[in-house]
Design an enzyme around this catalytic site. Structure first.
Site, mmCIF file in Angstrom:
data_model
loop_
_atom_site.group_PDB
_atom_site.id
_atom_site.type_symbol
_atom_site.label_atom_id
_atom_site.label_comp_id
_atom_site.label_asym_id
_atom_site.label_seq_id
_atom_site.Cartn_x
_atom_site.Cartn_y
_atom_site.Cartn_z
ATOM 1 N N SER A 248 -9.591 1.151 3.130
ATOM 2 C CA SER A 248 -8.762 1.943 2.256
ATOM 3 C C SER A 248 -7.716 1.109 1.485
ATOM 4 C CB SER A 248 -8.031 3.008 3.070
ATOM 5 O OG SER A 248 -7.212 2.398 4.054
ATOM 6 N N LYS B 84 0.853 -1.196 0.000
ATOM 7 C CA LYS B 84 0.000 0.000 0.000
ATOM 8 C C LYS B 84 0.886 1.242 0.000
ATOM 9 C CE LYS B 84 -3.918 1.544 2.903
ATOM 10 N NZ LYS B 84 -4.773 1.123 4.030
ATOM 11 N N SER C 143 -9.647 -1.435 7.252
ATOM 12 C CA SER C 143 -9.150 -1.296 5.882
ATOM 13 C C SER C 143 -8.425 -2.495 5.294
ATOM 14 C CB SER C 143 -8.244 -0.082 5.780
ATOM 15 O OG SER C 143 -9.043 1.052 5.712
#
Ligand code: GLN
Length: 485
Positions: free
Chosen positions: A153, A76, A177
């Site tokens: 996310s 990420k 997330s």
């Protein structure tokens, strides 16, 4: 089978036996990204040249004793890696392309284990969101249906794993997330106990809630990656000194005699029937495997999401202060004075959701309101933790839904931030308590979208959670299903 579609264990076997080279495996993932990412927008930075150099190096050394040696992964876009642009998908960092001069502990540990970082994945700006729609790079789409979000996310990491753009990915879970996008995309992801994995070098959203964890194609892979990244870190004082057990050894497939809690607060009237049924079906699988299902109550569940949306913005308002355009962040030309400079750097650099949280957090922490909001939320947080501590006196793990529905369509919550916050209702309680929780595929809804089962354990209980998830995965038969891309 194409090489990019392999799991860690499968790829490791082939590498070890020299049936494939690490370069072939890496190229297969890179080509897959070139081929499908145009439709998904999961990968925001491609580190291909460096990845191929590392792959060749690993091939020439020929050592594959570590299960992660030569395995390509994506992180990420909040994990710092030396020399690799990292932006948290925010214009505040993108405009100058922040290039960290150091590695996060997690990527460093993965590198030491031989894993190959091939790039960065999309996220909501500074991980604030549940849909990967607030990214400055635009939305990530769900490989199962590109009209829908991949969740957030860590939506970029989830879509990338589901679409076989990498063998595994790293996400972060502050308020769900990892688990929510894993459920939306039909893969598995774990939020470890707070303090089990190091946050050093990962851009913070809410420091007392942020956790670091893997997203994988199956539970065995989760165990392998967690093994490599877990454990105390002198660079993160909030990591625990608890010894890290052998997670893969825990995957015995045996849950006989275990007690599995079903909390009534997660099954309110009016909930989505397909979601309810998928958890009840999972309970039946566990009964067949010899476990006992126990009805339990976690009385303060309903307060967890409101509590999260007080505490998280408070910490956001503090953590975002460092992006002032001077040390880091968007630079401003022709500012009239210093205050004007700060003002413009932040107004121009941050998106609406980040600004909303900075304002809510600043308000809730201000002198007149601190006791009414922040202190009160901290007290409720303690009550939520106690609910879990009490429950784990009688059960080994707890099962529940991950999300209130399947992946929603892009733009569905655009004008309604509270509707977006309510996506987290089943994900906030574990965060408040700092306990481990994972999502594992548990079927498909009528709209053909994947569904996830949540399995939570007591603090430091990753071993048990992984064991239960693995046993479920092996008998339920939903792992390994692929979207048609
Ligand atoms: N949806 C939650 C939020 O918007 C969770 C985000 C996260 O875990 N990073 O804050």
């Amino acid at each position: 089978m194409s090489l990019h579609a392999l799991t860690i264990t499968e790829a490791h076997e082939k590498l070890r036996k020299k049936e494939i080279s690490c370069e072939e495996l890496t190229r297969s993932c890179l080509e897959r990204i070139e081929k499908v990412d145009g439709a998904l927008n999961a990968v925001v930075y491609r580190n291909f040249d460096r990845a191929l150099l590392e792959a060749k190096k690993i091939d020439s050394e020929g050592k594959f004793s570590s299960p992660l040696a030569g395995i390509p992964y994506l992180a990420k876009d909040v994990y710092c890696e030396e020399g690799v642009p990292t932006t948290a998908c925010s214009n505040v960092l993108r405009s100058k392309d922040y290039v960290p001069p150091f590695d996060s502990t997690t990527t460093k540990r993965l590198k030491a284990a031989g894993a190959i970082s091939i790039g960065k994945t999309n996220t909501d700006e500074f991980t604030m969101g549940a849909s990967t729609e607030t990214s400055c790079y635009g939305v990530t789409r769900n490989p199962w249906d590109t009209k829908r979000v991949a969740g957030g996310s860590s939506g970029g990491s989830a879509a990338a794993v589901a679409a076989d753009e990498c063998i595994f990915a790293l996400g972060t879970d502050t308020g769900g997330s990892i688990r929510q996008p894993a459920a939306f995309c039909g893969l598995t992801g774990i939020r470890p106990t707070y303090g089990r994995t190091s946050r050093y070098g990962v851009m913070s959203m809410a420091s007392s809630l942020d956790t670091i964890g893997p997203m994988c194609k199956n539970v065995e892979d989760l165990a392998i990656v967690l093994q490599a990244i877990a454990g105390a870190d002198p660079l993160d004082g909030t990591t625990g000194k608890k010894p890290v057990p052998d997670y893969t050894k825990a995957l015995t497939g045996n849950v006989k005699g275990m007690k599995i809690g079903l909390p009534k607060e997660y099954f309110a009237d009016g909930m989505n029937e397909e979601i309810r049924a998928s958890v009840m079906n999972a309970a039946d699988v566990f009964k067949k495997l010899g476990a006992t299902i126990v009805d339990i109550s976690l009385p303060h569940t309903a307060y967890a999401t409101p509590c999260y949306y007080v505490l998280c913005p408070c910490e956001v308002s503090s953590n975002m202060a460092r992006y002032d355009g001077i040390r880091y962040g968007h630079t401003v030309k022709n500012a009239e004075n210093l205050v004007d400079y700060y003002h413009r750097a932040r107004s121009e650099g941050f998106g609406n959701e980040v600004k909303r949280r900075i304002m809510i957090g600043t308000y809730a922490l201000s002198a007149g309101y601190y006791d009414a909001y922040y202190r009160q939320a901290q007290k409720v947080r303690t009550l939520i933790s106690r609910d879990f501590a009490e429950a784990y006196k009688t059960v080994d793990v707890i099962i529940a839904p991950v999300t209130p529905g399947t992946a929603f369509t892009v733009g569905a919550h655009e004008s309604d931030p509270v509707a977006m916050y309510l996506e987290d209702i089943f994900l906030s309680p574990q965060v408040m308590a700092g306990i481990p929780a994972l999502s594992v595929p548990c079927g498909f809804a009528k709209n053909s979208m994947p569904l996830g089962l949540q399995i939570m354990g007591p603090q430091w209980g990753e071993e048990t959670v992984l064991r239960v998830a693995d046993a479920y995965e092996k008998s339920a038969g939903f792992a390994g299903k692929k979207p048609a891309l």
